[in-house]
Design an enzyme around this catalytic site. Structure first.
Site, short mmCIF file in Angstrom:
data_model
loop_
_atom_site.label_atom_id
_atom_site.label_comp_id
_atom_site.label_asym_id
_atom_site.label_seq_id
_atom_site.Cartn_x
_atom_site.Cartn_y
_atom_site.Cartn_z
N ILE A 12 0.85 -1.21 0.00
CA ILE A 12 0.00 0.00 0.00
C ILE A 12 0.88 1.25 0.00
O ILE A 12 0.57 2.25 -0.66
CB ILE A 12 -0.96 -0.02 1.21
CG1 ILE A 12 -1.74 -1.35 1.23
CG2 ILE A 12 -1.93 1.16 1.15
CD1 ILE A 12 -2.52 -1.60 2.50
N ILE A 52 12.31 2.54 11.23
CA ILE A 52 11.64 3.77 11.65
C ILE A 52 11.98 4.12 13.10
O ILE A 52 11.84 5.25 13.53
CB ILE A 52 10.10 3.66 11.51
CG1 ILE A 52 9.59 2.45 12.30
CG2 ILE A 52 9.70 3.59 10.05
CD1 ILE A 52 8.13 2.54 12.64
N ALA A 75 4.66 -1.73 9.12
CA ALA A 75 4.19 -2.55 10.25
C ALA A 75 4.22 -4.01 9.82
O ALA A 75 4.22 -4.30 8.62
CB ALA A 75 2.76 -2.17 10.63
N TYR A 141 -2.10 -8.47 16.43
CA TYR A 141 -1.93 -7.48 15.35
C TYR A 141 -2.94 -6.34 15.54
O TYR A 141 -2.57 -5.16 15.53
CB TYR A 141 -2.13 -8.17 13.99
CG TYR A 141 -2.33 -7.18 12.87
CD1 TYR A 141 -1.32 -6.31 12.50
CD2 TYR A 141 -3.55 -7.12 12.18
CE1 TYR A 141 -1.52 -5.38 11.48
CE2 TYR A 141 -3.75 -6.21 11.16
CZ TYR A 141 -2.73 -5.34 10.82
OH TYR A 141 -2.94 -4.43 9.81
N PHE A 169 -10.16 -1.95 5.57
CA PHE A 169 -10.71 -3.29 5.53
C PHE A 169 -9.75 -4.11 4.66
O PHE A 169 -8.55 -3.97 4.84
CB PHE A 169 -12.20 -3.24 5.14
CG PHE A 169 -13.04 -2.82 6.34
CD1 PHE A 169 -12.88 -1.55 6.91
CD2 PHE A 169 -13.92 -3.69 6.95
CE1 PHE A 169 -13.57 -1.17 8.06
CE2 PHE A 169 -14.62 -3.32 8.10
CZ PHE A 169 -14.45 -2.06 8.66
N ASN A 170 -10.19 -4.97 3.74
CA ASN A 170 -9.20 -5.84 3.08
C ASN A 170 -8.61 -5.21 1.82
O ASN A 170 -9.24 -5.23 0.76
CB ASN A 170 -9.84 -7.19 2.77
CG ASN A 170 -9.93 -8.04 4.01
OD1 ASN A 170 -10.60 -7.66 4.97
ND2 ASN A 170 -9.24 -9.17 4.02
N ARG A 280 -8.88 -20.12 10.81
CA ARG A 280 -7.59 -19.56 11.20
C ARG A 280 -7.79 -18.79 12.51
O ARG A 280 -8.73 -18.00 12.62
CB ARG A 280 -7.12 -18.62 10.09
CG ARG A 280 -5.70 -18.17 10.19
CD ARG A 280 -5.27 -17.41 8.94
NE ARG A 280 -6.04 -16.20 8.72
CZ ARG A 280 -5.85 -15.34 7.73
NH1 ARG A 280 -4.89 -15.58 6.84
NH2 ARG A 280 -6.58 -14.26 7.59
N ASP A 283 -9.45 -14.98 13.44
CA ASP A 283 -10.25 -14.47 12.33
C ASP A 283 -11.72 -14.27 12.71
O ASP A 283 -12.42 -15.24 13.00
CB ASP A 283 -10.24 -15.48 11.17
CG ASP A 283 -9.21 -15.14 10.11
OD1 ASP A 283 -8.62 -14.05 10.18
OD2 ASP A 283 -9.03 -15.97 9.21
N1 UDP Z 1 -8.37 -16.96 3.80
C1 UDP Z 1 -8.56 -18.27 3.41
N2 UDP Z 1 -7.50 -18.93 2.88
C2 UDP Z 1 -6.27 -18.36 2.72
C3 UDP Z 1 -6.10 -17.02 3.11
C4 UDP Z 1 -7.17 -16.35 3.66
O1 UDP Z 1 -9.65 -18.82 3.54
O2 UDP Z 1 -5.34 -19.03 2.25
C5 UDP Z 1 -9.51 -16.22 4.37
C6 UDP Z 1 -9.24 -15.63 5.73
O3 UDP Z 1 -9.53 -16.56 6.74
C7 UDP Z 1 -10.17 -14.41 5.73
C8 UDP Z 1 -10.20 -13.98 4.26
O4 UDP Z 1 -9.77 -15.13 3.52
O5 UDP Z 1 -11.47 -14.78 6.09
C9 UDP Z 1 -9.26 -12.84 3.96
O6 UDP Z 1 -7.99 -13.18 4.50
P1 UDP Z 1 -6.68 -12.38 4.16
O7 UDP Z 1 -5.53 -13.11 4.79
O8 UDP Z 1 -6.59 -12.11 2.69
O9 UDP Z 1 -6.87 -10.96 4.85
P2 UDP Z 1 -7.21 -10.61 6.39
O10 UDP Z 1 -8.71 -10.66 6.50
O11 UDP Z 1 -6.49 -11.56 7.26
O12 UDP Z 1 -6.70 -9.21 6.51
#
Ligand code: UDP
Length: 323
Positions: A12, A52, A75, A141, A169-170, A280, A283
């Site tokens: 980013i 930094i 970060a 995190y 967000f993502n 994971r 999450d």
């Molecule tokens: N995810 C997944 N498989 C992967 C990587 C991510 O199912 O190999 C899922 C993860 O659990 C979350 C979403 O995809 O629900 C987005 O994850 P990502 O790691 O891209 O971004 P985050 O939400 O952790 O910032």
């Protein structure tokens, strides 16, 4: 005036550095290249390799350039790793940031745009999530980012450091020249595209028992160029005398992991091989932004909000990188 960009060689950060130049600004980049890539920063942008938290280096940069603002991207940002090794996250994301801000204040730099995250909210109590939603992170995190937000509030009150915390967000997608290439890669969209390109045999879908319509976790994917635009708006907001504040940056559309896989199949024309895996750790089930405040106060207008359009920009970049 110049803008100090920490982590300007990252995903980013490098795209925002490019956007700053397009807006006639003069970015100055500091990056320790642990995860960043030197080649993502144009050779005519002043570049300093280092931490930094290195007060001498940051002091030297601030003496050499006429800097009035800092955009702080650098970060560690792996949720899973933060659960396994929290001290790495607090030492880097919090302690190093405090050291950075100390030097900024010594040099009277009082505009600070901070890369925060929706991970500061934790498991949502309601969606879409607005900025007033309680912040109760579910992983270190998210805590590390929330701690910095809190520090920024105190530093404004005590030292007049005005800041904008942008809660992404993502982040996803790519520009013509810059894209997402983490090492190791853990993010969903790049991994799906690696599978489409036969670089990995399959992707895992983390969790199929979430309380969502298809059982997979829902996220709000926001294009990285739209994030970069928000940083420029936040910078101008602070320069125009705006008060310290926090803003969500998302589209307001949630897509499940399965929907992202399906969209990627459509965009790439490839069958994606996915394996159902356990959730994971750390999450949340569903993260969707209410970003009305960024629209109303900053005048932010995300341009690429459709998931297929976002994936297409990433696919174009990945296929170009593979040639
Ligand atoms: N995810 C997944 N498989 C992967 C990587 C991510 O199912 O190999 C899922 C993860 O659990 C979350 C979403 O995809 O629900 C987005 O994850 P990502 O790691 O891209 O971004 P985050 O939400 O952790 O910032």
């Amino acid at each position: 005036m110049s803008v100090l960009v920490t982590g300007g060689a990252g995903y980013i950060g490098s795209i925002t550095t490019e956007a700053l130049r397009e807006h006639g600004e003069q970015p100055v980049v500091i990056d320790n290249l642990v995860y960043g890539h030197r080649e993502t920063v144009a050779t005519d942008v002043p570049f300093y390799e280092g931490d930094i938290g290195d007060k001498d280096l940051v002091g030297k940069i601030l003496s050499e350039h006429n800097i009035d603002a800092c955009m702080h991207f650098s970060a560690y940002a792996y949720v899973g790793e933060s659960v396994e090794d929290p001290k790495k996250y607090f030492a880097n994301n919090v302690v190093q940031t405090i050291r950075l801000i100390d030097v900024l204040l010594e040099h009277n730099v009082k505009h600070f745009v901070f890369s925060s995250t929706c991970a500061t909210y934790g498991e949502p109590q309601y969606v879409p999530i607005d900025e007033a939603h309680p912040q109760q992170p579910t992983n270190p995190y998210g805590w590390s980012k929330l701690m910095v937000e809190q520090i920024l509030r105190s530093y404004d009150a005590a030292y007049g450091l005005r800041s904008v915390a942008l809660r992404y967000f993502n982040a996803s997608g790519a520009t013509a020249s810059h894209g997402e290439g983490h090492d190791p890669e853990t993010h969903l969209i790049p991994l799906i595209l690696y599978n489409a390109l036969d670089k990995i045999p399959s992707i895992s879908i983390f969790g199929t028992d979430y309380p969502t319509p298809d059982g997979t976790a829902i996220r709000d994917y926001i294009h990285v160029s739209d994030l970069a635009d928000a940083h420029i708006l936040a910078l101008n907001y602070l320069r125009d005398g705006g008060t310290s504040d926090a803003f969500n940056l998302g589209n307001g559309n949630g897509y499940s992991v399965q929907e992202v896989v399906d969209a990627a199949q459509k965009v790439t024309g490839c069958d994606i091989t996915s394996v159902h895996s356990p959730r994971r750790e750390g999450d949340p089930s569903r993260l969707i932004a209410n970003a009305e405040k960024a629209r109303n106060v900053l005048g932010w207008q995300p341009k690429i909000s459709d998931i297929e359009a976002i994936i297409e920009t990433a696919w174009n970049w990945h296929t170009r990188m593979t040639v």
